[in-house]
Enzyme design. Structure first.
Site, mmCIF file in Angstrom:
data_model
loop_
_atom_site.group_PDB
_atom_site.id
_atom_site.type_symbol
_atom_site.label_atom_id
_atom_site.label_comp_id
_atom_site.label_asym_id
_atom_site.label_seq_id
_atom_site.Cartn_x
_atom_site.Cartn_y
_atom_site.Cartn_z
ATOM 1 N N SER A 29 -23.999 -38.469 58.993
ATOM 2 C CA SER A 29 -23.532 -39.531 58.123
ATOM 3 C C SER A 29 -24.702 -39.999 57.263
ATOM 4 O O SER A 29 -25.659 -39.243 57.043
ATOM 5 C CB SER A 29 -22.968 -40.675 58.978
ATOM 6 O OG SER A 29 -22.314 -41.621 58.139
ATOM 7 N N ASN A 30 -24.676 -41.221 56.777
ATOM 8 C CA ASN A 30 -25.792 -41.760 55.993
ATOM 9 C C ASN A 30 -25.888 -43.261 56.230
ATOM 10 O O ASN A 30 -25.111 -43.821 57.000
ATOM 11 C CB ASN A 30 -25.624 -41.413 54.502
ATOM 12 C CG ASN A 30 -24.321 -41.954 53.957
ATOM 13 O OD1 ASN A 30 -24.093 -43.153 53.963
ATOM 14 N ND2 ASN A 30 -23.452 -41.074 53.496
ATOM 15 N N ARG A 31 -26.808 -43.915 55.570
ATOM 16 C CA ARG A 31 -27.145 -45.301 55.903
ATOM 17 C C ARG A 31 -26.279 -46.346 55.203
ATOM 18 O O ARG A 31 -26.518 -47.540 55.348
ATOM 19 C CB ARG A 31 -28.630 -45.545 55.590
ATOM 20 C CG ARG A 31 -29.559 -44.701 56.474
ATOM 21 C CD ARG A 31 -31.012 -45.000 56.174
ATOM 22 N NE ARG A 31 -31.273 -46.423 56.270
ATOM 23 C CZ ARG A 31 -32.135 -47.086 55.509
ATOM 24 N NH1 ARG A 31 -32.811 -46.430 54.581
ATOM 25 N NH2 ARG A 31 -32.317 -48.369 55.650
#
Ligand code: CTP
Length: 219
Positions: A29-31
């Site tokens: 995923s990402n932040r």
């Protein structure tokens, strides 16, 4: 409101990250936290617009008055956006869609008995590019860049057929993720004329109001 019909504007907003499964317990995923998309949704509800928020996992309360559609993967977000875009007056893609996903999600949990694990990643669909342009429909994107922010954002505006792009920068001491505790962010809003308007040290609420003012102007 539409000037002639007084029908509320229908706006589709995406928020948060997507999660792309590796196995039943792991993902990439990402932040992104969803703060920008949720701010836009709250601001649009306040204007009396009809809001549908399509969101990846985000630890935030559902904006009151908006229809909330929860998704996990980029593919699911694409399906939900495409199912609704034809009915909407405006789409704002504030989501940080994962550009890559594991080619195959393992059906069982991958055991650590193996010394190293190679993941083959494949591209996810570019959702904005999948949404057809049509007269009167406003398409807005975000551009998150670590270098040449305005230049790269202009490239995305053209490549994805956008009416407007909101550029922001990550890295080099800049953290564009999240909100709260009086945090302020810098944005450049770029329209089809490719002129950029700088928003310096603003909250995400303020950014949302500025973006919606411009959307209203375009409609
Ligand atoms: N976006 C999209 N579908 C994707 C990836 C991104 O619709 N698969 C949208 C984002 O929601 C955003 C815009 O495209 O509105 C730009 O996203 P960004 O992550 O800045 O750029 P990318 O197009 O993914 O390109 P790159 O990561 O190479 O900078």
């Amino acid at each position: 409101m539409h000037a002639e019909t007084k029908e509320p504007l229908k706006i589709l907003i995406t928020a948060g990250s997507t999660v792309e499964p590796i196995d039943p317990v792991r993902y990439i995923s990402n932040r992104s936290t969803g703060a920008a998309g949720y701010s836009l949704a709250r601001a649009a509800v306040k204007r009396g617009w009809r809001v549908c928020l399509i969101t990846g996992p985000a630890g935030m309360d559902a904006p009151e008055g908006a229809e909330l559609v929860r998704i996990e993967t980029a593919e699911q977000m694409k399906d939900e956006v495409l199912a609704r875009a034809g009915e909407a007056d405006c789409l704002i893609m504030a989501a940080a869609v994962c550009d890559f996903r594991p080619e195959r999600a393992a059906r069982e949990k991958i055991k650590k008995t193996q010394g190293r694990l190679k993941l083959e990643l494949v591209k996810t669909p570019d959702i904005l590019s999948c949404v057809d342009e049509r007269p009167g429909f406003i398409k807005v994107g975000f551009a998150l860049e670590t270098e040449k922010t305005a230049e790269n954002a202009r490239g995305k505006l053209t490549a994805k057929g956008l009416d407007m792009v909101i550029a922001n920068t990550a890295g080099g001491g800049k953290d564009p993720f999240g909100e709260g505790r009086g945090r302020k962010f810098d944005y450049i809003i770029i329209g089809k004329d490719l002129e950029g308007a700088e928003l310096k040290a603003v909250t995400k609420e303020k950014m949302a109001e500025e973006v919606l003012d411009r959307v209203q102007g375009l409609i």
